[in-house]
Design an enzyme around this catalytic site. Structure first.
Site, PDB file in Angstrom:
ATOM      1  N   TYR A 111       0.858  -1.183   0.000  1.00  0.00           N
ATOM      2  CA  TYR A 111       0.000   0.000   0.000  1.00  0.00           C
ATOM      3  C   TYR A 111       0.895   1.234   0.000  1.00  0.00           C
ATOM      4  O   TYR A 111       1.979   1.221  -0.581  1.00  0.00           O
ATOM      5  CB  TYR A 111      -0.980  -0.065   1.187  1.00  0.00           C
ATOM      6  CG  TYR A 111      -2.177   0.834   1.008  1.00  0.00           C
ATOM      7  CD1 TYR A 111      -2.959   0.767  -0.150  1.00  0.00           C
ATOM      8  CD2 TYR A 111      -2.519   1.760   1.985  1.00  0.00           C
ATOM      9  CE1 TYR A 111      -4.051   1.596  -0.326  1.00  0.00           C
ATOM     10  CE2 TYR A 111      -3.615   2.598   1.815  1.00  0.00           C
ATOM     11  CZ  TYR A 111      -4.369   2.508   0.656  1.00  0.00           C
ATOM     12  OH  TYR A 111      -5.444   3.339   0.474  1.00  0.00           O
TER      13      TYR A 111
ATOM     14  N   LYS B  30     -20.639 -20.211 -10.443  1.00  0.00           N
ATOM     15  CA  LYS B  30     -19.924 -20.006 -11.700  1.00  0.00           C
ATOM     16  C   LYS B  30     -18.490 -19.555 -11.417  1.00  0.00           C
ATOM     17  O   LYS B  30     -17.532 -20.003 -12.063  1.00  0.00           O
ATOM     18  CB  LYS B  30     -20.654 -18.929 -12.510  1.00  0.00           C
ATOM     19  CG  LYS B  30     -20.293 -18.906 -13.973  1.00  0.00           C
ATOM     20  CD  LYS B  30     -21.086 -19.955 -14.718  1.00  0.00           C
ATOM     21  CE  LYS B  30     -20.885 -19.862 -16.200  1.00  0.00           C
ATOM     22  NZ  LYS B  30     -21.789 -20.748 -16.928  1.00  0.00           N
TER      23      LYS B  30
ATOM     24  N   GLU C  74     -24.322 -13.864 -17.894  1.00  0.00           N
ATOM     25  CA  GLU C  74     -24.920 -15.096 -17.381  1.00  0.00           C
ATOM     26  C   GLU C  74     -26.387 -14.876 -17.047  1.00  0.00           C
ATOM     27  O   GLU C  74     -26.759 -13.881 -16.412  1.00  0.00           O
ATOM     28  CB  GLU C  74     -24.161 -15.533 -16.120  1.00  0.00           C
ATOM     29  CG  GLU C  74     -24.511 -16.910 -15.629  1.00  0.00           C
ATOM     30  CD  GLU C  74     -23.905 -17.992 -16.505  1.00  0.00           C
ATOM     31  OE1 GLU C  74     -24.426 -19.117 -16.472  1.00  0.00           O
ATOM     32  OE2 GLU C  74     -22.921 -17.713 -17.213  1.00  0.00           O
ATOM     33  N   ASP C  75     -27.231 -15.817 -17.478  1.00  0.00           N
ATOM     34  CA  ASP C  75     -28.631 -15.873 -17.040  1.00  0.00           C
ATOM     35  C   ASP C  75     -29.367 -14.560 -17.266  1.00  0.00           C
ATOM     36  O   ASP C  75     -30.080 -14.055 -16.389  1.00  0.00           O
ATOM     37  CB  ASP C  75     -28.700 -16.280 -15.564  1.00  0.00           C
ATOM     38  CG  ASP C  75     -28.241 -17.720 -15.341  1.00  0.00           C
ATOM     39  OD1 ASP C  75     -28.076 -18.439 -16.334  1.00  0.00           O
ATOM     40  OD2 ASP C  75     -28.050 -18.113 -14.188  1.00  0.00           O
TER      41      ASP C  75
ATOM     42  N   ALA D  70     -35.890 -21.466 -29.175  1.00  0.00           N
ATOM     43  CA  ALA D  70     -35.306 -20.372 -29.956  1.00  0.00           C
ATOM     44  C   ALA D  70     -34.876 -19.237 -29.050  1.00  0.00           C
ATOM     45  O   ALA D  70     -34.938 -18.066 -29.431  1.00  0.00           O
ATOM     46  CB  ALA D  70     -36.301 -19.881 -31.002  1.00  0.00           C
ATOM     47  N   GLY D  71     -34.427 -19.589 -27.848  1.00  0.00           N
ATOM     48  CA  GLY D  71     -33.865 -18.605 -26.941  1.00  0.00           C
ATOM     49  C   GLY D  71     -32.373 -18.474 -27.154  1.00  0.00           C
ATOM     50  O   GLY D  71     -31.843 -18.798 -28.228  1.00  0.00           O
ATOM     51  N   ALA D  72     -31.674 -18.054 -26.110  1.00  0.00           N
ATOM     52  CA  ALA D  72     -30.245 -17.789 -26.221  1.00  0.00           C
ATOM     53  C   ALA D  72     -29.476 -19.018 -26.696  1.00  0.00           C
ATOM     54  O   ALA D  72     -28.690 -18.955 -27.648  1.00  0.00           O
ATOM     55  CB  ALA D  72     -29.707 -17.304 -24.875  1.00  0.00           C
TER      56      ALA D  72
ATOM     57  N   ASN E 218     -33.204 -29.211 -17.885  1.00  0.00           N
ATOM     58  CA  ASN E 218     -32.976 -29.665 -16.516  1.00  0.00           C
ATOM     59  C   ASN E 218     -34.101 -29.178 -15.623  1.00  0.00           C
ATOM     60  O   ASN E 218     -34.552 -28.041 -15.763  1.00  0.00           O
ATOM     61  CB  ASN E 218     -31.634 -29.120 -15.992  1.00  0.00           C
ATOM     62  CG  ASN E 218     -30.506 -30.117 -16.162  1.00  0.00           C
ATOM     63  OD1 ASN E 218     -30.678 -31.290 -15.849  1.00  0.00           O
ATOM     64  ND2 ASN E 218     -29.370 -29.657 -16.643  1.00  0.00           N
TER      65      ASN E 218
END
Length: 397
Positions: free
Chosen positions: A46, A101, A143-144, A202-204, A294
């Site tokens: 520092y 993740k 993500e998501d 037909a999503g991501a 899932n």
């Protein structure tokens, strides 16, 4: 119900209680990589020593990659709108997944990462927030985030930033699926160019899988949404679906998912729901069924095995798990290793080929994709991605 679980006894023989016990206090922490034992250490780590490093970076900004954590740290960013199979549960409820993740990044790729759950869902707000956070990170893993916003968010961040931006729900799923399909074709003596595939969803993930299969040379692929086959001229298509309609469905199929599956060689499920057995029975002999919803696959393996030569799911309790952890740690490790400015389509294909190659000499219908715990996976994907980045001119070292 949740309050009862949380307040129950810590009997870890109960799997529900064991889950809460593992999560108590979170699943990760930040640790120093240097000691601060005395005044000398403090003066180096520092003030006053740190000022010399700050000044050097101010004069040569690229030094931030050598003298801070930036070059090996990823922001794991969500707005909590499409969390696993749970849907729009909000940013706080998404944090256990983002922490998970982050620890997978570290365990499987040696990459540090920070979970960031945003209290905003508007495209402009998310893009602006991530751009403002970007100086602290070497890459961004989205993500998501629900479709169709996820497509625009990724595109705009890729345009605004000079670091890799990667929406794992799209590309990680596509990479692992493509690798498994290459090996399924190989183990059954076929070529990917001879296959006609149908994607339910037909999503991501579904859009990204379709694009990658086209790039990989699939014979034909049709994407289906809730209203049936996505085809050119269908009047209710979003811009994203209209674009994928132009790139797919060379056969000109119309109608329902059941109509599309008649005679199809490949089923890829990323949508949920159930495909009736009588529809599965209309697929081509020796078909491949990748039912990845899932916890309930669109086609249960017991049914799928009656008609398919190769069966894969998204679950760990069946063979051939299509698991994104096979891709994203190595992809970011490779991109960060060469300080890539972005992740290209070539880098994604290289990752899929490397992943397929890990088990190329061990193929059986029950093993067309490696286990997430196969220690060969991350090094193979990392090297392939780094090499592809250099070949495509996006590497900086």
């Amino acid at each position: 119900m949740a309050a009862e679980i949380i307040s129950s006894t810590q009997d870890t023989d109960d799997p529900v209680d064991a889950v809460f016990a593992l999560h108590r206090g979170g699943k990760m922490e930040i640790r120093a990589t240097v000691p601060v034992r005395d005044a000398d250490d403090l003066s180096l780590a520092y003030t006053p020593g740190v000022a010399r490093v700050c000044t050097a970076i101010a004069e040569q900004p690229e030094l931030v990659n050598d003298y801070t954590w930036k070059s090996n740290t990823v922001a794991v960013v969500t707005d909590g709108t499409a969390v696993l199979g749970l849907g729009d549960i909000g940013p706080e409820a998404s944090l256990p997944v983002m922490e998970g993740k982050a620890i997978l990044f570290k365990q499987f790729g040696g990459v540090d990462s920070v979970p960031i759950a945003l209290a905003c869902t508007e495209v402009d707000e998310i893009v602006e927030t991530v751009v403002r956070l970007a100086p602290s990170f070497g890459g961004v893993n989205l993500e998501d985030i629900s479709a169709p916003r996820c497509f625009e968010i990724e595109r705009r961040l890729q345009e605004a930033l000079d670091i890799p931006v990667f929406h794992d729900d799209q590309h990680g799923t596509a990479i692992v699926t493509t690798a498994a399909l290459w090996n399924a074709a190989k183990v059954t003596g076929r070529e990917i160019g001879s296959l006609r595939a149908v994607i339910s969803g037909a999503g991501a993930a579904g859009i990204a899988i379709a694009k990658m299969l086209v790039a990989a040379g699939i014979g034909d692929v049709a994407v289906c949404d809730r209203k049936g086959v996505v085809y050119e001229g269908r009047g209710d298509l979003t811009d994203v679906k209209a674009e994928i309609a132009e790139q797919t469905n060379r056969s000109g199929l119309k109608g329902s998912l059941a109509d599309a599956l008649a005679g199809a060689d490949v089923f890829i499920g990323v949508s949920g729901g159930t495909v009736p057995e009588e529809v599965v029975a209309t697929m081509a002999e020796g078909a491949f069924i990748f039912a990845m919803a899932n916890p309930d696959p669109e086609i249960h393996p017991e049914v799928a095995h009656k008609y398919a030569a190769v069966v894969a799911t998204g679950r760990s309790d069946f063979p051939n798990q299509i698991n994104n952890v096979l891709a994203f740690p190595g992809i970011f490790a490779g991109a960060l290793q060469v300080r890539a400015s972005r992740i290209t389509e070539g880098m994604k294909l290289a990752a899929a080929k490397a992943l397929a190659g890990v088990v190329a000499d061990e193929l059986t219908p029950q093993k067309v994709i490696p286990s997430p715990f196969d220690e060969r996976v991350a090094p193979a994907v990392t090297k392939a991605v780094a090499d592809a980045a250099r070949a495509e001119g996006v590497a900086r070292i």
